[in-house]
Design an enzyme around this catalytic site. Structure first.
Site, PDB file in Angstrom:
ATOM      1  N   ASN A 257      47.898  50.141  48.579  1.00  0.00           N
ATOM      2  CA  ASN A 257      48.557  49.981  47.280  1.00  0.00           C
ATOM      3  C   ASN A 257      49.267  51.298  46.999  1.00  0.00           C
ATOM      4  O   ASN A 257      48.631  52.294  46.660  1.00  0.00           O
ATOM      5  CB  ASN A 257      47.498  49.675  46.205  1.00  0.00           C
ATOM      6  CG  ASN A 257      48.090  49.686  44.809  1.00  0.00           C
ATOM      7  OD1 ASN A 257      49.308  49.707  44.640  1.00  0.00           O
ATOM      8  ND2 ASN A 257      47.232  49.671  43.799  1.00  0.00           N
TER       9      ASN A 257
ATOM     10  N   GLU B  59      45.285  49.219  36.489  1.00  0.00           N
ATOM     11  CA  GLU B  59      46.320  50.040  35.851  1.00  0.00           C
ATOM     12  C   GLU B  59      47.300  49.168  35.075  1.00  0.00           C
ATOM     13  O   GLU B  59      47.805  49.555  34.019  1.00  0.00           O
ATOM     14  CB  GLU B  59      47.045  50.886  36.918  1.00  0.00           C
ATOM     15  CG  GLU B  59      46.162  52.048  37.378  1.00  0.00           C
ATOM     16  CD  GLU B  59      46.365  52.449  38.825  1.00  0.00           C
ATOM     17  OE1 GLU B  59      47.394  52.100  39.437  1.00  0.00           O
ATOM     18  OE2 GLU B  59      45.458  53.136  39.360  1.00  0.00           O
TER      19      GLU B  59
ATOM     20  N   HIS C 196      45.984  44.410  38.670  1.00  0.00           N
ATOM     21  CA  HIS C 196      45.388  45.717  38.945  1.00  0.00           C
ATOM     22  C   HIS C 196      44.945  46.361  37.627  1.00  0.00           C
ATOM     23  O   HIS C 196      45.607  46.179  36.601  1.00  0.00           O
ATOM     24  CB  HIS C 196      46.400  46.614  39.678  1.00  0.00           C
ATOM     25  CG  HIS C 196      45.781  47.867  40.192  1.00  0.00           C
ATOM     26  ND1 HIS C 196      45.566  48.965  39.392  1.00  0.00           N
ATOM     27  CD2 HIS C 196      45.286  48.195  41.419  1.00  0.00           C
ATOM     28  CE1 HIS C 196      44.984  49.918  40.104  1.00  0.00           C
ATOM     29  NE2 HIS C 196      44.806  49.473  41.338  1.00  0.00           N
TER      30      HIS C 196
ATOM     31  N   LYS D 104      51.287  52.065  44.678  1.00  0.00           N
ATOM     32  CA  LYS D 104      51.480  52.360  43.246  1.00  0.00           C
ATOM     33  C   LYS D 104      52.926  52.851  43.014  1.00  0.00           C
ATOM     34  O   LYS D 104      53.820  52.384  43.676  1.00  0.00           O
ATOM     35  CB  LYS D 104      50.427  53.353  42.765  1.00  0.00           C
ATOM     36  CG  LYS D 104      49.013  52.906  43.163  1.00  0.00           C
ATOM     37  CD  LYS D 104      47.928  53.636  42.453  1.00  0.00           C
ATOM     38  CE  LYS D 104      46.577  53.105  42.933  1.00  0.00           C
ATOM     39  NZ  LYS D 104      45.460  53.587  42.148  1.00  0.00           N
TER      40      LYS D 104
ATOM     41  N   GLU E 205      37.452  46.309  42.381  1.00  0.00           N
ATOM     42  CA  GLU E 205      37.760  47.739  42.231  1.00  0.00           C
ATOM     43  C   GLU E 205      37.115  48.284  40.959  1.00  0.00           C
ATOM     44  O   GLU E 205      37.682  48.127  39.861  1.00  0.00           O
ATOM     45  CB  GLU E 205      39.273  47.939  42.127  1.00  0.00           C
ATOM     46  CG  GLU E 205      40.049  47.475  43.340  1.00  0.00           C
ATOM     47  CD  GLU E 205      41.382  48.190  43.454  1.00  0.00           C
ATOM     48  OE1 GLU E 205      41.588  48.847  44.474  1.00  0.00           O
ATOM     49  OE2 GLU E 205      42.187  48.110  42.517  1.00  0.00           O
TER      50      GLU E 205
ATOM     51  N   GLY F  43      40.983  56.374  42.207  1.00  0.00           N
ATOM     52  CA  GLY F  43      41.695  57.653  42.114  1.00  0.00           C
ATOM     53  C   GLY F  43      40.811  58.824  41.697  1.00  0.00           C
ATOM     54  O   GLY F  43      41.306  59.891  41.350  1.00  0.00           O
TER      55      GLY F  43
ATOM     56  N   SER G  91      38.868  54.726  45.856  1.00  0.00           N
ATOM     57  CA  SER G  91      38.613  55.939  46.640  1.00  0.00           C
ATOM     58  C   SER G  91      38.120  55.674  48.061  1.00  0.00           C
ATOM     59  O   SER G  91      37.321  56.439  48.605  1.00  0.00           O
ATOM     60  CB  SER G  91      37.627  56.864  45.903  1.00  0.00           C
ATOM     61  OG  SER G  91      38.182  57.299  44.676  1.00  0.00           O
TER      62      SER G  91
HETATM   63  P1  PGA Z   1      42.458  54.740  45.239  1.00  0.00           P
HETATM   64  O1  PGA Z   1      43.180  53.483  44.549  1.00  0.00           O
HETATM   65  O2  PGA Z   1      42.135  54.329  46.664  1.00  0.00           O
HETATM   66  O3  PGA Z   1      43.445  55.857  45.151  1.00  0.00           O
HETATM   67  O4  PGA Z   1      41.196  54.998  44.461  1.00  0.00           O
HETATM   68  C1  PGA Z   1      42.766  52.174  44.818  1.00  0.00           C
HETATM   69  C2  PGA Z   1      43.562  51.206  43.985  1.00  0.00           C
HETATM   70  O5  PGA Z   1      43.852  51.503  42.825  1.00  0.00           O
HETATM   71  O6  PGA Z   1      43.935  50.122  44.466  1.00  0.00           O
END
Ligand code: PGA
Length: 249
Positions: free
Chosen positions: A9, A96, A94, A11, A166, A172, A212
């Site tokens: 992803n 976010e 997601h 982003k 998630e 993150g 992560s």
């Molecule tokens: P990350 O993000 O691996 O940077 O924690 C995962 C995601 O948001 O899909």
């Protein structure tokens, strides 16, 4: 036996020309026939990503999509715009997007239905906050997200869906869930799918862990019986992604 699916992803990272360079760099590193490999990139880079990935084992996905066919929705992307250029997957809901762009379980459900209508595989995200985990309501919360996301989805469609579990506190932050924590929730998601549909649907659906994921944590996470791969943010933009995709080598 479910085939593992590992998706990056990206982003809001990489310009279209940087996308070409990164896909060319990662292409040889992510070769692994035993895994479905997906790069989900910003909408403006989708065409270039598809051209660059041609002939490789990489499928390209979008990070979002609207639930209407066309019309006065300034700034949105319609499902047939994605299929027209060969997009195969779309991330839906997601955390976010839920946090910053007011997505709800209801809009997630509408988008999931629309994606299936157009033959795009949705990667449906769910996950609890740290507060919810501390309150002991993680499983209840996830079950509610799953039940609403799958309203009016047929079992035939559900069998092809991808769910990404998630935990928001792990995204993150560098704070990856333990493999036991991730397995517990992914197992509960599969149970929930069995309740909504049947065992055959629950056995077919693929459930990813995200939050992560790194080259170091991937092998143990992906060895869990109910974890069928990962949705990877930060580490998908680096050569490390090749090690994650080849977690079994
Ligand atoms: P990350 O993000 O691996 O940077 O924690 C995962 C995601 O948001 O899909």
């Amino acid at each position: 036996m479910r085939k593992k699916i590992i998706a990056g992803n990206w982003k809001m990272n990489k310009t279209p020309s940087e996308t070409v360079a990164l896909i060319n760099e990662l292409k040889p590193l992510v070769a692994n026939d035993e895994v479905d490999v997906v790069f989900c990139v910003p909408a403006i880079s989708l065409t270039k990503a598809i051209e660059t990935a041609e002939g490789s084992n990489i499928s390209i996905g979008a990070e979002n999509m609207y639930f209407e066919e066309s019309g006065a929705y300034t700034g949105e992307i319609a499902p047939n715009m994605l299929t027209d250029i060969g997009v195969k997957y779309v991330i839906i809901g997601h955390s976010e997007r839920r946090e910053y762009f007011a997505e709800t379980d209801e809009t997630v459900n509408k988008k999931v239905l629309k994606a299936f209508e157009h033959g795009i595989t949705p990667i449906i995200c769910c996950g609890e906050s740290l507060t919810q985990r501390e309150q002991g309501i993680t499983i209840d919360w996830i079950r509610q997200q799953i039940k609403i996301a799958f309203l009016n989805v047929t079992s035939k469609q559900a069998k092809t869906a991808v769910i990404a579990y998630e935990p928001i506190w792990a995204i993150g932050t560098g704070k990856v869930a333990t493999s036991a924590q991730a397995q517990e929730v992914c197992h509960a998601i599969r149970d929930c799918i069995a309740e909504i549909y049947d065992e055959a649907t629950a056995e077919a659906i693929r459930i990813q862990y995200g939050g992560s994921v790194s080259a170091e944590s991937a092998p143990e996470l992906f060895a869990q019986p109910d974890i069928d791969g990962g949705l990877v943010g930060g580490a998908s933009l680096k050569p490390d992604f090749g090690r994650i995709v080849n977690y079994n080598k």
